[in-house]
Write a protein that holds these residues in place. Structure first.
Motif, PDB file in Angstrom:
ATOM      1  N   ALA A 160       0.878  -1.136  -0.033  1.00  0.00           N
ATOM      2  CA  ALA A 160       0.000   0.143  -0.039  1.00  0.00           C
ATOM      3  C   ALA A 160       0.881   1.132   0.033  1.00  0.00           C
ATOM      4  O   ALA A 160       0.414   2.477  -0.303  1.00  0.00           O
ATOM      5  CB  ALA A 160      -1.025   0.075   1.257  1.00  0.00           C
ATOM      6  N   ALA A 182       0.040   4.805   2.335  1.00  0.00           N
ATOM      7  CA  ALA A 182      -1.263   5.107   1.262  1.00  0.00           C
ATOM      8  C   ALA A 182      -1.147   6.735   1.480  1.00  0.00           C
ATOM      9  O   ALA A 182      -2.122   6.951   1.050  1.00  0.00           O
ATOM     10  CB  ALA A 182      -2.356   4.445   1.385  1.00  0.00           C
ATOM     11  N   LYS A 210     -10.424   6.711   2.697  1.00  0.00           N
ATOM     12  CA  LYS A 210      -9.387   6.598   1.715  1.00  0.00           C
ATOM     13  C   LYS A 210      -8.205   5.722   2.100  1.00  0.00           C
ATOM     14  O   LYS A 210      -7.723   4.834   1.105  1.00  0.00           O
ATOM     15  CB  LYS A 210      -8.550   8.078   1.744  1.00  0.00           C
ATOM     16  CG  LYS A 210      -7.396   8.103   0.828  1.00  0.00           C
ATOM     17  CD  LYS A 210      -6.561   9.651   1.020  1.00  0.00           C
ATOM     18  CE  LYS A 210      -5.345   9.359   0.328  1.00  0.00           C
ATOM     19  NZ  LYS A 210      -4.639  10.747   0.393  1.00  0.00           N
ATOM     20  N   ALA A 214      -7.242   2.159  -0.258  1.00  0.00           N
ATOM     21  CA  ALA A 214      -6.069   1.919  -0.557  1.00  0.00           C
ATOM     22  C   ALA A 214      -5.540   0.560  -0.203  1.00  0.00           C
ATOM     23  O   ALA A 214      -4.875  -0.259  -0.895  1.00  0.00           O
ATOM     24  CB  ALA A 214      -5.013   3.187  -0.123  1.00  0.00           C
TER      25      ALA A 214
END
Length: 369
Positions: A160, A182, A210, A214
Motif C-alpha cells: 500500500a 498510502a 481513503k 487503498a
C-alpha cells in the motif's frame, strides 16, 4: 435510539454487508460468508472495521502515575512505542473492562476500551483523576480503526506504500509507531484479536475511507478479504481470547477468566496503590475458564450448562462455535475447579440433551511463528 454508524459505513453498504447492532454501533456482521472470511484471515488476510472501539488520550506529567492507579497493570514501566493489555477493575475486584494501553511518549498514552463500555470506562477513569496532573480526553467519536490481520498482512501494508518500510517490518508485537500508509498518517500497532499476525491502524475519521480503499486495492493480489464481526468472533475464540460480557464481567473475577497471572504480577511488582488491589488480593476463584472440545458434532452455545452425572450444574458455556479451522465444535466455559482438569470429560446440556466434551488447554489454535 438507533445505532451509530462508523465513517466506513458507506463502504460496507457498497460491499453488501449484513449489519448488526453491536455495542450501540451498526457494524458489518458478514459480507458474503463468515466462514470464508474466517478462513481468509487464517490463510491470507482480512480487513476489519473496528471503529466502534474507543480511544482515550491521556497526556501530562502524571499520565503514567494516573494509569498506574486507574488500571491493574503497571503502565509506568512501559517504554514509548510499547503497549500492554490490562484490566479496569472496580473496588470490589470486578472487571469493568479489558483494554489495551499504548505508550506514545513520556507523557502521552492511548487507551483503547471495548465499544459497549466506552461511556462506563470514561466515567470510571474520570472518577480516578483526583489531583493527577493530566488531561484525559475521549477521542472515540473522532477516530477510526482499521485492522489488517493474517499471514500476508505485512506484505499488504508494504504494498500500500509505507513511508518507512523498515518501521513496518521491524514493529514488534504489542508495539506501535506513527507512520504514513498510502499517503495517510496513522498510528500503526502490531496488535489484534484473531490469533494471527496483523496490524491495527488508528486514523482520523476524515481519512478512513481513503485508507480502507487503498489497503483493499493493495491487498487484492494477496487475497485480502473484508471480514465482519462473525469472523472476528470465531477467530478470537479459536485463539482463546476472552470477550467482555462472555468470559469477562463484573461478576467474573480475573482469576476465573484466565487473567490471574496479570493480577499476580501487579500485586507482586506494583509498589503503588491501584483501584481494586485490596479486593483482588483476596479474590476467591471457585471457578476457572477452560477449553472444551466436542466429541461429536453438536456445538455448545453461550449459556448452555455443564452438568455432572446426577444432572447438577457445574458450570456454564461462555462462548461456543463449530470451529472453521479445526473442523469440530469448541467452546470456553466457566467450570468448578474440581471438574477442570485437562483430559477429563464433562457433559453439556444442549437443549435438553447431553453432549460430551473433552476439557482441553487454551488456546485451541496457535499460529506457526
Amino acid at each position: 435510539m438507533s445505532p451509530k454508524k462508523t465513517a466506513l459505513y458507506p463502504v460496507h453498504e457498497k460491499l453488501g454487508a449484513a449489519f448488526t447492532d453491536f455495542g450501540g454501533w451498526d457494524m458489518p456482521l458478514k459480507y458474503a460468508n463468515d466462514v470464508a472470511e474466517h478462513q481468509a484471515v487464517r490463510t491470507r488476510a482480512g480487513i476489519f472495521d473496528l471503529s466502534h472501539m474507543g480511544e482515550f488520550r491521556i497526556t501530562g506529567p502524571d499520565a503514567a502515575a494516573f494509569l498506574d492507579y486507574a488500571l491493574v497493570s503497571n503502565m509506568s514501566v512501559l517504554k514509548p512505542g510499547r503497549a500492554k493489555y490490562s484490566i479496569l477493575a472496580n473496588d470490589k475486584g470486578g472487571v469493568i473492562d479489558d483494554l489495551i494501553t499504548y505508550r506514545l511518549g513520556d507523557e502521552e498514552f492511548l487507551v483503547v476500551p471495548n465499544a459497549a463500555n466506552i461511556d462506563n470506562d470514561f466515567a470510571a477513569m474520570s472518577e480516578r483523576l483526583g489531583n493527577f496532573d493530566v488531561k484525559f480526553v475521549n477521542e472515540s467519536d473522532d477516530t477510526s480503526l482499521i485492522a489488517v490481520q493474517g499471514p500476508r498482512a505485512e506484505e499488504i501494508l508494504l504494498a500500500a506504500g509505507a513511508s518507512d518500510e523498515d518501521a513496518v517490518r521491524e514493529l514488534k508485537y504489542y508495539a506501535s509507531v506513527p507512520v504514513t500508509i498510502a499517503g495517510v498518517d496513522v498510528l500503526l500497532a502490531r496488535t489484534g484479536y484473531t490469533g494471527e499476525d496483523g496490524f491495527e491502524l488508528f486514523v482520523p475519521n476524515a481519512n478512513a475511507v481513503k485508507l480502507w480503499e487503498a489497503l483493499a486495492a493493495a491487498g487484492e493480489p494477496f487475497g485480502l478479504t473484508p471480514a465482519g464481526l462473525a469472523a472476528r468472533d470465531s477467530l478470537r475464540l479459536e485463539a482463546g481470547m476472552p470477550l467482555y460480557g462472555h468470559e469477562l464481567g463484573l461478576d467474573i473475577t480475573p482469576f476465573e477468566s484466565g487473567l490471574g497471572r496479570l493480577v499476580e504480577i501487579a500485586l507482586e511488582k506494583k509498589t503503588v496503590d491501584f483501584v481494586g488491589r485490596t479486593a483482588l488480593a483476596k479474590s476467591p476463584s471457585e471457578r476457572i475458564l477452560v477449553g472444551l472440545k466436542a466429541q461429536a458434532k453438536r456445538p455448545a452455545r453461550a449459556g448452555s450448562f455443564l452438568v455432572d452425572a446426577e444432572g447438577n450444574q457445574i458450570g456454564e458455556v461462555t462462548s461456543g462455535i463449530p470451529s472453521p479451522t479445526l473442523g469440530y465444535p469448541i467452546a470456553m466455559a466457566l467450570v468448578k475447579r474440581e471438574f477442570s482438569e485437562v483430559g477429563s470429560e464433562v457433559d453439556v446440556d444442549i437443549r435438553g440433551k447431553r453432549a460430551t466434551f473433552d476439557v482441553v488447554s487454551l488456546p485451541f489454535y496457535k499460529r506457526e511463528k
